[in-house]
Design a protein around this motif. Sequence first.
Motif, PDB file in Angstrom:
ATOM      1  N   GLU A 181      13.785   4.513  -5.465  1.00 14.89           N
ATOM      2  CA  GLU A 181      13.687   3.600  -6.606  1.00 14.89           C
ATOM      3  C   GLU A 181      13.126   2.244  -6.212  1.00 14.89           C
ATOM      4  OE1 GLU A 181      16.528   3.049  -9.503  1.00 14.89           O
ATOM      5  OE2 GLU A 181      16.941   5.171  -9.860  1.00 14.89           O
ATOM      6  N   ASN A 182      13.212   1.889  -4.948  1.00 22.32           N
ATOM      7  CA  ASN A 182      12.599   0.635  -4.506  1.00 22.32           C
ATOM      8  C   ASN A 182      11.090   0.639  -4.739  1.00 22.32           C
ATOM      9  OD1 ASN A 182      15.145   0.018  -3.670  1.00 22.32           O
ATOM     10  ND2 ASN A 182      14.706   0.031  -1.490  1.00 22.32           N
ATOM     11  N   ALA A 183      10.482   1.822  -4.648  1.00 21.47           N
ATOM     12  CA  ALA A 183       9.043   1.921  -4.878  1.00 21.47           C
ATOM     13  C   ALA A 183       8.697   1.830  -6.355  1.00 21.47           C
ATOM     14  CB  ALA A 183       8.507   3.234  -4.298  1.00 21.47           C
ATOM     15  N   PHE A 184       9.659   2.148  -7.223  1.00 17.75           N
ATOM     16  CA  PHE A 184       9.395   2.146  -8.659  1.00 17.75           C
ATOM     17  C   PHE A 184       9.868   0.870  -9.348  1.00 17.75           C
ATOM     18  CE2 PHE A 184       9.898   7.024  -8.409  1.00 17.75           C
ATOM     19  CZ  PHE A 184       8.599   7.133  -7.942  1.00 17.75           C
ATOM     20  N   ALA A 185      10.581   0.015  -8.640  1.00 13.09           N
ATOM     21  CA  ALA A 185      11.121  -1.205  -9.247  1.00 13.09           C
ATOM     22  C   ALA A 185      10.060  -2.100  -9.883  1.00 13.09           C
ATOM     23  CB  ALA A 185      11.933  -1.988  -8.210  1.00 13.09           C
ATOM     24  N   ALA A 242       7.505   8.030 -14.168  1.00  9.65           N
ATOM     25  CA  ALA A 242       7.607   8.325 -12.739  1.00  9.65           C
ATOM     26  C   ALA A 242       8.905   9.073 -12.429  1.00  9.65           C
ATOM     27  CB  ALA A 242       7.518   7.041 -11.928  1.00  9.65           C
ATOM     28  N   MET A 243      10.017   8.609 -12.972  1.00 13.07           N
ATOM     29  CA  MET A 243      11.306   9.250 -12.712  1.00 13.07           C
ATOM     30  C   MET A 243      11.368  10.641 -13.326  1.00 13.07           C
ATOM     31  SD  MET A 243      12.870   7.306 -10.697  1.00 13.07           S
ATOM     32  CE  MET A 243      14.334   8.318 -10.645  1.00 13.07           C
ATOM     33  N   LYS A 244      10.725  10.819 -14.476  1.00 13.88           N
ATOM     34  CA  LYS A 244      10.689  12.148 -15.100  1.00 13.88           C
ATOM     35  C   LYS A 244       9.984  13.140 -14.178  1.00 13.88           C
ATOM     36  CE  LYS A 244       8.749  14.618 -19.071  1.00 13.88           C
ATOM     37  NZ  LYS A 244       7.949  14.499 -20.323  1.00 13.88           N
ATOM     38  N   ARG A 245       8.874  12.712 -13.584  1.00 11.83           N
ATOM     39  CA  ARG A 245       8.120  13.605 -12.710  1.00 11.83           C
ATOM     40  C   ARG A 245       8.827  13.831 -11.381  1.00 11.83           C
ATOM     41  NH1 ARG A 245       2.126  11.211 -14.396  1.00 11.83           N
ATOM     42  NH2 ARG A 245       1.922  12.535 -16.277  1.00 11.83           N
ATOM     43  N   VAL A 246       9.551  12.830 -10.891  1.00 11.04           N
ATOM     44  CA  VAL A 246      10.358  13.033  -9.689  1.00 11.04           C
ATOM     45  C   VAL A 246      11.442  14.067  -9.965  1.00 11.04           C
ATOM     46  CG1 VAL A 246      12.054  11.954  -8.154  1.00 11.04           C
ATOM     47  CG2 VAL A 246       9.912  10.776  -8.668  1.00 11.04           C
ATOM     48  N   ARG A 247      12.054  13.983 -11.149  1.00 12.91           N
ATOM     49  CA  ARG A 247      13.083  14.968 -11.499  1.00 12.91           C
ATOM     50  C   ARG A 247      12.495  16.373 -11.581  1.00 12.91           C
ATOM     51  NH1 ARG A 247      15.118  10.543 -14.546  1.00 12.91           N
ATOM     52  NH2 ARG A 247      13.882  11.131 -16.376  1.00 12.91           N
ATOM     53  N   GLN A 248      11.241  16.469 -12.039  1.00 15.25           N
ATOM     54  CA  GLN A 248      10.583  17.778 -12.063  1.00 15.25           C
ATOM     55  C   GLN A 248      10.473  18.346 -10.648  1.00 15.25           C
ATOM     56  OE1 GLN A 248       6.821  17.222 -14.046  1.00 15.25           O
ATOM     57  NE2 GLN A 248       7.710  17.139 -16.087  1.00 15.25           N
ATOM     58  N   ARG A 300       0.832  -1.200   0.000  1.00 14.13           N
ATOM     59  CA  ARG A 300       0.000   0.000   0.000  1.00 14.13           C
ATOM     60  C   ARG A 300       0.869   1.253   0.000  1.00 14.13           C
ATOM     61  NH1 ARG A 300      -2.766  -1.009   4.336  1.00 14.13           N
ATOM     62  NH2 ARG A 300      -4.214  -2.353   3.215  1.00 14.13           N
ATOM     63  N   LEU A 301       1.967   1.217   0.742  1.00 17.56           N
ATOM     64  CA  LEU A 301       2.905   2.337   0.762  1.00 17.56           C
ATOM     65  C   LEU A 301       3.518   2.547  -0.622  1.00 17.56           C
ATOM     66  CD1 LEU A 301       4.718   4.459   2.158  1.00 17.56           C
ATOM     67  CD2 LEU A 301       6.228   2.563   2.839  1.00 17.56           C
ATOM     68  N   ILE A 302       3.957   1.463  -1.246  1.00 14.37           N
ATOM     69  CA  ILE A 302       4.534   1.550  -2.584  1.00 14.37           C
ATOM     70  C   ILE A 302       3.514   2.102  -3.574  1.00 14.37           C
ATOM     71  CG2 ILE A 302       5.376   0.155  -4.523  1.00 14.37           C
ATOM     72  CD1 ILE A 302       6.762  -1.639  -2.446  1.00 14.37           C
ATOM     73  N   LYS A 303       2.284   1.622  -3.483  1.00 18.04           N
ATOM     74  CA  LYS A 303       1.220   2.082  -4.373  1.00 18.04           C
ATOM     75  C   LYS A 303       0.974   3.577  -4.188  1.00 18.04           C
ATOM     76  CE  LYS A 303      -3.682   1.204  -5.410  1.00 18.04           C
ATOM     77  NZ  LYS A 303      -4.272   2.456  -4.908  1.00 18.04           N
ATOM     78  N   LYS A 304       1.015   4.039  -2.942  1.00 23.78           N
ATOM     79  CA  LYS A 304       0.793   5.456  -2.647  1.00 23.78           C
ATOM     80  C   LYS A 304       1.862   6.323  -3.304  1.00 23.78           C
ATOM     81  CE  LYS A 304       1.488   6.776   1.610  1.00 23.78           C
ATOM     82  NZ  LYS A 304       1.271   6.997   3.069  1.00 23.78           N
ATOM     83  N   VAL A 305       3.121   5.887  -3.227  1.00 29.65           N
ATOM     84  CA  VAL A 305       4.209   6.645  -3.837  1.00 29.65           C
ATOM     85  C   VAL A 305       4.079   6.630  -5.356  1.00 29.65           C
ATOM     86  CG1 VAL A 305       6.708   6.768  -4.132  1.00 29.65           C
ATOM     87  CG2 VAL A 305       5.759   6.198  -1.896  1.00 29.65           C
ATOM     88  N   GLN A 306       3.786   5.458  -5.918  1.00 31.04           N
ATOM     89  CA  GLN A 306       3.652   5.358  -7.367  1.00 31.04           C
ATOM     90  C   GLN A 306       2.524   6.235  -7.893  1.00 31.04           C
ATOM     91  OE1 GLN A 306       3.086   1.166  -7.939  1.00 31.04           O
ATOM     92  NE2 GLN A 306       5.262   0.665  -7.825  1.00 31.04           N
ATOM     93  N   GLU A 307       1.372   6.181  -7.238  1.00 34.24           N
ATOM     94  CA  GLU A 307       0.223   6.944  -7.714  1.00 34.24           C
ATOM     95  C   GLU A 307       0.458   8.447  -7.637  1.00 34.24           C
ATOM     96  OE1 GLU A 307      -3.179   5.599  -5.534  1.00 34.24           O
ATOM     97  OE2 GLU A 307      -3.655   4.072  -7.050  1.00 34.24           O
TER      98      GLU A 307
END
Length: 295
Positions: A247-251, A261-267, A209-216
């Motif tokens: 990156e563990n959440a995006f693996a 996801a990484m593009k938006r994190v860089r933003q 659920r934590l991983i899903k929250k970060v991804q969403e």
Amino acid sequence: MSNLTQRSSGLVQRRTEASRSAAAADRERGSGDEDYEPRRGDEQENDDSGDAKETRLTLMEEVLLLGLKDREGYTSFWNDCISSGLRGCMLIELALRGRLQLEACGMRRKSLLTRKIICKSDAPTGDVMLDEALKHIKDTQPPETVQSWIELLSGETWNPLKLHYQLRNVRERLAKNLVEKGVLTTEKQNFLLFDMTTHPLTNNNIKQRLIKKVQEAVLDKWVNDPQRMDKRILALIFLAHSSDVLENAFAPLLDDQYDLAMKRVRQLLDLEPEGESMKNNTNELLWAVVAAFTK
């Protein structure tokens, strides 16, 4: 304090499908401003409002959980960033709970990194480590800056008179909190020359659920405006990156989702903290911690 660049090797299992109730609970809410005062033992509002109180996690616990290897029960030996990242979590957690704030910027508009942290309220939070950090900050005169407090709480100081500010065994204490909340368990592992206490994952649903929250936050619920993002989620993304565990959440993502996801994190990482801190409905201390890690 070094910039955080290397990737963590933490093991992340492929996320499972979220239940309808979890999806409903994950809807965005605009909580977490500086005037936020949690009720009844300071259990913070978060996206998992449908969970029992025992499974509600602090920012420190969420970052540690992202960094822990599920089966082995410890963080990567090569991750030297998570220690300072967890101290940054404490400062933001206390700010979101209405305990800390930055001093007034003054007529000449001091920068975020030169402004001191002051205690707004010394009411107990119900968390031993948060209360310990809060007491240090309240009792220290003259006040210190965000950068100084991250270093002092981490024990990264050459001044022997300030070593007592260090919070010790933070990862182990956070892991024990997660054991009490039913997220982790405790085991002993033998590493040839020594035995080490480890904390393997026992409740995969909470981590997923934590991983899903970060991804969403950077995919399905992306709003392209940090001021409209939930402050706790925004802080989690910044602090997970600073702790080298994001990156563990995006693996588990597919390649195209991962790239987006990484593009938006860089933003988010390219934002100017000074400018963001001057906007309406913001938390200055949050952006000061971001500035300390991205300067």
